[in-house]
Design an enzyme around this catalytic site. Structure first.
Site, PDB file in Angstrom:
ATOM      1  CG  ASP A  21      23.959  63.434  40.160  1.00 49.13           C
ATOM      2  OD1 ASP A  21      22.857  63.464  40.754  1.00 49.13           O
ATOM      3  OD2 ASP A  21      24.352  62.460  39.481  1.00 49.13           O
ATOM      4  CG  ASN A  23      23.916  58.988  37.752  1.00 52.39           C
ATOM      5  OD1 ASN A  23      24.088  59.869  38.606  1.00 52.39           O
ATOM      6  ND2 ASN A  23      24.348  57.759  37.898  1.00 52.39           N
ATOM      7  CG  ASP A  25      23.807  58.956  41.735  1.00 54.79           C
ATOM      8  OD1 ASP A  25      24.594  57.985  41.636  1.00 54.79           O
ATOM      9  OD2 ASP A  25      24.189  60.145  41.651  1.00 54.79           O
ATOM     10  CG  ASP A  29      28.064  61.323  37.702  1.00 56.54           C
ATOM     11  OD1 ASP A  29      26.910  61.259  38.162  1.00 56.54           O
ATOM     12  OD2 ASP A  29      28.374  62.042  36.739  1.00 56.54           O
ATOM     13  CG  ASP A  98      44.258  62.241  45.457  1.00 55.84           C
ATOM     14  OD1 ASP A  98      43.552  63.196  45.835  1.00 55.84           O
ATOM     15  OD2 ASP A  98      45.240  61.812  46.105  1.00 55.84           O
ATOM     16  CG  ASP A 199      46.185  60.858  50.641  1.00 60.85           C
ATOM     17  OD1 ASP A 199      45.611  61.952  50.700  1.00 60.85           O
ATOM     18  OD2 ASP A 199      46.057  59.971  51.499  1.00 60.85           O
ATOM     19  CD  GLU A 253      47.726  65.522  51.942  1.00 61.67           C
ATOM     20  OE1 GLU A 253      47.743  64.280  51.907  1.00 61.67           O
ATOM     21  OE2 GLU A 253      46.812  66.165  52.482  1.00 61.67           O
ATOM     22  CG  HIS A 329      39.773  67.052  49.512  1.00 64.79           C
ATOM     23  ND1 HIS A 329      41.041  67.318  49.024  1.00 64.79           N
ATOM     24  CD2 HIS A 329      39.898  65.904  50.210  1.00 64.79           C
ATOM     25  CE1 HIS A 329      41.869  66.364  49.402  1.00 64.79           C
ATOM     26  NE2 HIS A 329      41.214  65.502  50.117  1.00 64.79           N
ATOM     27  CG  ASP A 330      41.862  67.184  53.326  1.00 65.38           C
ATOM     28  OD1 ASP A 330      42.998  66.781  53.025  1.00 65.38           O
ATOM     29  OD2 ASP A 330      40.838  66.463  53.237  1.00 65.38           O
TER      30      ASP A 330
END
Ligand code: TEU
Ligand code: CA
Length: 556
Positions: A21, A23, A25, A29, A98, A199, A253, A329-330
């Site tokens: 990150d 910035n 928040d 990003d 992706d 995907d 995928e 990520h899954d």
């Protein structure tokens, strides 16, 4: 040769929301990625697979796209993307986007237009059906629990959503949909991106009549979209209209695709894709049936993994190309799922798993944090979870199936996708150096022990081990082109295989157990003839036995 550059490439997957990150928040990003390109160059990877950065309401963290040609506000703007792309290219790093085109967000302008009325010009961009005798069009279950159909009162019809109700499936049978997707893909290729991870691309061709699948025991059936009748026609059209026009790296995928079908998607004549992600090795042990799909499934044992990898290595030899992955990520973190994430064995087993995977034939994928030996987060409080798949499953299993909440939390601790989505652990400062704000999801408690700063300059770290593996893949042709053969096929603890190229042979030995195990005589003889040790996760070695989670590779 330019076309096949991806055969000796190593791909690194970034899940932008959790990477860095810039910035404050609390959300990763694109500028945060740009800040860390030097780290990735140090690791030595060739390609970044960027999980979706397009405009999205984030119902499924970016896999629900509302504008394919603009950047999600949380992640920055297109100028940030262009800066990252140009800096990555200047460093010799390729960017693989992706591509999520089985479905869009329900906030995409195509769907907003489509749902306006049955006569809308975009009606046929999606899959609308009347109910049947007051019931749903069919009994498919959504991957995120519940029905795969959502009723739209505006037009009195249902629309199909294989995933969340905010992810309506596109109708790929409509040539206008295909044209619109290919135009968008060409637009990105003209910007200079280097490839696509596609995907659930195996789901884009639905079977005539949308037939129900296997009964799931909860009133629903499986979704029969995978590997449908026209999927290869559509991918070949995509290849002709887009992929064949650029030296891209492409990976599809492909849930529901077996090794025979894979030979078409990942064929050697360049008419479809370079490779696919198969799901068999991450879909749980076949030895013990699970009652609730992935949630109570046990991980594959080493013998099962060995059998599966051998099937894919032998079947695609000479007629296809494998992707190689443990994590994404899954999936839960591999060192927790297939290794041993205790303090005593975490580093050893992470290096052993990396050795086992990276010496196979195919293109290896590293998921952010895997190169550090990051572990599952094991979050105990449902309030700490963010993933729609996990939250919906918690609701469904506790409410409808009346499963005790603590039992369901046990499932989430083991296999929730959020285990892979806790912030990247950069250093031992607050929030692991990921953000100066409140992170969108909890940082793993073990970040002071496991972080990049601790490892980059430590030659014995997991990071340095991955760096060696990547350097070896860039220097040893035998790692890219050697033929795979299995050894010791019945050894309960040691996964042993060779790679052969001409007169050269690599012997790969991985002990998946926490015990000292004896090396069989046939392999001992090979070790005694070996010319050198290519890599090992202990300081010394013996031809008699392997110690806990020992991995060693010999040049024979
Ligand atoms: O995942 C496809 C998919 O099959 C997942 O549902 C996966 O099987 C499941 O998450 C394992 O628990 C892709 C993306 O990788 C995933 O992040 C998205 O949620 C999904 O498609 C919809 O786009
Ligand atoms: Ca941010």
């Amino acid at each position: 040769m330019e076309k096949l550059w991806w055969k000796n490439a190593v791909v690194y997957q970034i899940y932008p929301r959790s990477f860095n990150d810039s910035n404050g928040d609390g959300i990763g990003d694109i500028n945060g990625i740009t800040e860390k390109l030097d780290y990735l160059k140090e690791l030595g990877i060739d390609v970044i697979w960027l999980s979706p950065v397009y405009k999205s309401p984030n119902d499924d963290n970016g896999y629900d796209i509302s504008d394919y040609q603009d950047i999600m506000d949380d992640f920055g703007c297109m100028a940030d993307f262009d800066r990252m792309l140009s800096k990555a290219h200047s460093m010799g790093i390729h960017i693989m986007m992706d591509l999520v085109v089985n479905h869009t967000s329900d906030e995409h302008k195509w769907f907003i237009e489509s749902r306006k009325s049955k006569n809308s010009a975009k009606r046929d961009f999606y899959i609308w059906r009347d109910g049947k005798d007051g019931k749903l069009p069919n009994r498919w279950e959504s991957a995120f629990s519940g029905s795969a159909w959502e009723y739209d009162s505006e037009s009195g019809q249902y629309y199909l959503h294989s995933f969340s109700k905010k992810q309506p499936d596109l109708n790929w049978d409509n040539p206008e949909v295909r044209r619109a997707v290919f135009d968008m893909m060409n637009w990105w290729c003209e910007k200079g991106i280097d490839g696509f991870r596609m995907d659930v691309i195996s789901m884009i061709s639905k079977r005539e009549g949308l037939p129900d699948g296997a009964e799931l025991g909860n009133g629903y059936t499986s979704n029969t979209s995978c590997d449908g009748p026209r999927v290869h026609e559509y991918i070949r059209e995509m290849n002709k209209e887009v992929l064949s026009r650029y030296p891209l790296i492409t990976v599809g995928e492909c849930p529901g695709v077996d090794v025979e079908a894979a030979k078409k998607y990942a064929n050697t004549d360049g008419s479809e894709l370079n490779m696919i992600f198969q799901f068999e090795h991450v879909s749980g042990s076949q030895k013990k049936a699970s009652r609730f799909g992935k949630w109570d499934a046990e991980a594959m044992t080493m013998p099962e993994l060995r059998e599966n990898f051998t099937k894919w290595q032998k079947s695609l030899e000479g007629c296809g190309w494998n992707s190689l992955y443990w994590d994404n990520h899954d999936q839960p973190r591999c060192v927790s799922r297939f290794g041993n994430d205790s303090d005593e064995y975490r580093e050893l087993s992470a290096k052993m798993l990396a050795t086992c995977l990276h010496f196979l034939k195919g293109t290896p994928y590293i998921y952010q944090g895997e190169e550090l030996g990051m572990t599952n987060a094991y979050m105990d409080d449902i309030a700490d979870y963010r993933d729609i798949e996990s939250l919906n499953a918690y609701k469904g299993l506790t409410a409808e199936n009346k499963i005790p909440a603590d039992e369901v939390m046990g499932y989430l601790r083991n296999v929730s996708r959020d285990n892979a989505r806790t912030p990247m652990q950069w250093d031992d400062s607050a929030n692991a150096g990921f953000s100066e704000g409140e992170p969108w999801i909890k940082v793993n408690d073990n970040y002071k022990k496991i972080n990049a700063a601790e490892q980059i300059n430590d030659e014995d770290s997991v990071f340095s081990y991955y760096k060696k593996l990547i350097a070896l893949r860039h220097s040893l042709d035998i790692m890219v082109d050697g033929v795979y053969d299995l050894l010791l096929e019945n050894d309960p603890d040691i996964y042993a295989y060779t790679r052969t190229l001409g007169d050269d042979k690599l012997l790969v030995l991985c002990n998946f157990s926490d015990k000292n195990v004896e090396i069989a005589a046939e392999v001992k003889a090979m070790i005694n003839k070996s010319k050198s040790i290519v890599i090992q996760n202990y300081k010394d070695s013996s031809s008699d036995e392997l110690r806990a989670y020992e991995a060693i590779v010999y040049m024979i």
